[in-house]
Design a protein around this motif. Structure first.
Motif, short mmCIF file in Angstrom:
data_model
loop_
_atom_site.label_atom_id
_atom_site.label_comp_id
_atom_site.label_asym_id
_atom_site.label_seq_id
_atom_site.Cartn_x
_atom_site.Cartn_y
_atom_site.Cartn_z
N THR A 133 -11.64 13.71 7.41
CA THR A 133 -10.37 13.36 8.07
C THR A 133 -9.98 11.93 7.74
O THR A 133 -8.84 11.65 7.38
N GLU A 134 -10.96 11.00 7.84
CA GLU A 134 -10.68 9.61 7.51
C GLU A 134 -10.31 9.45 6.05
O GLU A 134 -9.50 8.61 5.68
N LYS A 135 -10.94 10.25 5.18
CA LYS A 135 -10.68 10.15 3.75
C LYS A 135 -9.21 10.46 3.45
O LYS A 135 -8.60 9.85 2.58
N ARG A 136 -8.63 11.43 4.17
CA ARG A 136 -7.22 11.78 3.95
C ARG A 136 -6.33 10.59 4.31
O ARG A 136 -5.38 10.26 3.60
N TYR A 137 -6.64 9.93 5.43
CA TYR A 137 -5.86 8.76 5.83
C TYR A 137 -6.08 7.61 4.85
O TYR A 137 -5.17 6.83 4.58
N ASN A 138 -7.31 7.51 4.31
CA ASN A 138 -7.66 6.39 3.45
C ASN A 138 -6.95 6.44 2.11
O ASN A 138 -6.99 5.49 1.36
N ARG A 139 -6.32 7.57 1.79
CA ARG A 139 -5.58 7.65 0.54
C ARG A 139 -4.40 6.69 0.55
O ARG A 139 -3.91 6.27 -0.49
N ALA A 140 -3.92 6.35 1.73
CA ALA A 140 -2.85 5.36 1.84
C ALA A 140 -3.40 4.00 1.42
O ALA A 140 -4.55 3.67 1.71
N GLU A 141 -2.57 3.22 0.75
CA GLU A 141 -3.05 1.93 0.24
C GLU A 141 -2.97 0.82 1.29
O GLU A 141 -3.65 -0.19 1.19
N PHE A 142 -2.11 0.99 2.32
CA PHE A 142 -1.96 -0.03 3.36
C PHE A 142 -1.66 -1.41 2.76
O PHE A 142 -2.15 -2.43 3.25
N ILE A 143 -0.86 -1.43 1.69
CA ILE A 143 -0.63 -2.68 0.97
C ILE A 143 -0.04 -3.77 1.87
O ILE A 143 -0.51 -4.91 1.87
N HIS A 144 0.98 -3.41 2.65
CA HIS A 144 1.62 -4.40 3.51
C HIS A 144 0.62 -4.99 4.50
O HIS A 144 0.52 -6.23 4.64
#
Length: 409
Positions: free
Chosen positions: A368-379
């Motif tokens: 589940t966390e891995k799916r969210y972690n695909r986002a780069e969260f660059i900002h």
């Protein structure tokens, strides 16, 4: 440099940036050659037919000083009988070479060639270099079936005594793979690497994560900025401080990976431990470090170009670690310790754990966390990296606030 040599004196010879010699005042021609990696080699100078020559006598402490002096006495005896010790050794070595076919080095290279089919080229190079630097000089030319657990322990202890615990763990694992390969090929009956971890200091491999306390950070930053060292080494340590990247990720950085306009560094997947591209937001401090270094290495491919071969390779694997040693942080802080320090500080400052893990480029095992972690969260990571760099510049431990409280700007 001349000294009255004994075991303790040789043991305490300091490590320097370049190899240097210490001549024995009690034995004519005998000297110790100290390398930057901590290895200490006995050598002897002699003259034959008016030509000065040098002969190796072995590696300290595997060869004791008393044994080295006995070998010098033998050489003097050969000279008295008008025999060239170097030519005599070559005859002996040639005869031995014919008898020994499967040396450790030969088998290791076979194993490496086989394994490299499934490895990335850079990783294969790192494995080979670790063997060339830490194993081959000691047992590379020894028949693999003549290497017992005692001899292998001596090799591994040499690494352990340097405090290079992360390298120790890797070398032990690679030697184990080589001996398993040799056993399958029926070149040996037993694997001398089995149980070696029981003979080494318990949990010493964790010392690769040695990290100072937050309150010690100002002193470390000051030491990095004021200690005289190569511009690439100083810049590398500052980049490690502000970005907490792994040594290999910093070491092989290329200028074409840096985007100064967007203040980002794109590290390609082939150089990342997790095998995926990694975007590193760059703080103002990091950008300044890179700009200051650019006049020195900007015309070469590597950001941290080697002084000797700047066109083709970066600085050495241990350049930053040895610099920390020289500043007095041996056993207290390592390059990897910057990652541990950053994780601790960012978590205590209350940053989102997903942002921290993404910046660390850690593997996420939870699906589940891995799916969210695909986002780069660059900002979010850009803000986080700037706040962290600002924290580092003013840190004394007093500006850490509990999770849930407002972070100091």
């Amino acid at each position: 440099m001349k000294k009255k040599l004994n075991h303790k004196v040789i043991e305490n010879l300091s490590i320097k940036d370049k190899p240097y010699k210490v001549h024995d005042t009690d034995t004519k021609g005998l000297f110790v050659l100290v390398h930057p990696n901590g290895s200490k080699y006995f050598r002897v100078n002699y003259t034959f037919n008016k030509i000065q020559k040098t002969l190796g006598l072995g590696v300290f402490p595997h060869v004791a000083l008393t044994d080295a002096r006995l070998k010098v006495a033998e050489i003097r005896s050969q000279l008295a009988n008008e025999v060239d010790p170097s030519a005599e050794r070559k005859k002996t070595n040639n005869a031995t070479t014919k008898q020994i076919r499967n040396t450790f080095k030969k088998v290791a290279l076979e194993w490496l060639e086989l394994k490299s089919n499934a490895w990335k080229p850079d990783y294969t190079k790192d494995v080979l270099k670790s063997l060339e630097s830490n194993v081959f000089p000691f047992i590379g030319d020894t028949a693999i079936n003549k290497i017992d657990s005692i001899k292998l322990t001596e090799v591994l202890k040499t690494i352990e005594n340097r405090g290079s615990y992360e390298i120790l763990k890797k070398v032990r694992q690679r030697c184990n793979g080589i001996f398993i390969y040799a056993k399958v090929k029926q070149l040996i009956k037993t694997n001398p690497c089995e149980g070696q971890e029981l003979l080494l200091k318990d949990n010493e491999s964790d010392k690769s994560f040695n990290s100072i306390d937050v309150k010690e950070l100002p002193a470390l930053v000051k030491a990095i900025r004021t200690t005289s060292m190569e511009p690439t080494t100083k810049a590398g340590l500052l980049i490690a401080l502000y970005t907490f990247l792994r040594t290999s990720e910093i070491r092989f950085a290329r200028w074409d990976e840096i985007n100064f306009d967007h203040r980002q560094w794109l590290i390609p997947a082939k150089r990342m431990k997790m095998g995926r591209d990694h975007i590193v937001p760059l703080s103002k401090q990091t950008i300044q470090v890179l700009k200051d270094l650019h006049p020195y290495t900007g015309h070469y491919p590597f950001v941290f170009a080697s002084r000797h071969r700047p066109d083709t390779q970066p600085f050495s694997e241990n350049a930053m670690l040895y610099a920390l040693y020289r500043m007095g942080y041996r056993g207290k802080h390592t390059v990897h310790g910057f990652r541990h320090l950053a994780t601790t500080i960012l978590n205590e400052l209350g940053f989102d754990r997903r942002h921290v893990e993404k910046q660390m480029s850690h593997q996420i095992k939870n699906k589940t966390e891995k799916r969210y972690n695909r986002a780069e969260f660059i900002h979010d990571r850009t803000i986080m990296m700037q706040e962290y760099a600002d924290f580092v510049d003013r840190a004394d431990g007093s500006n850490i606030v509990p999770i849930g409280h407002k972070k100091i700007k």
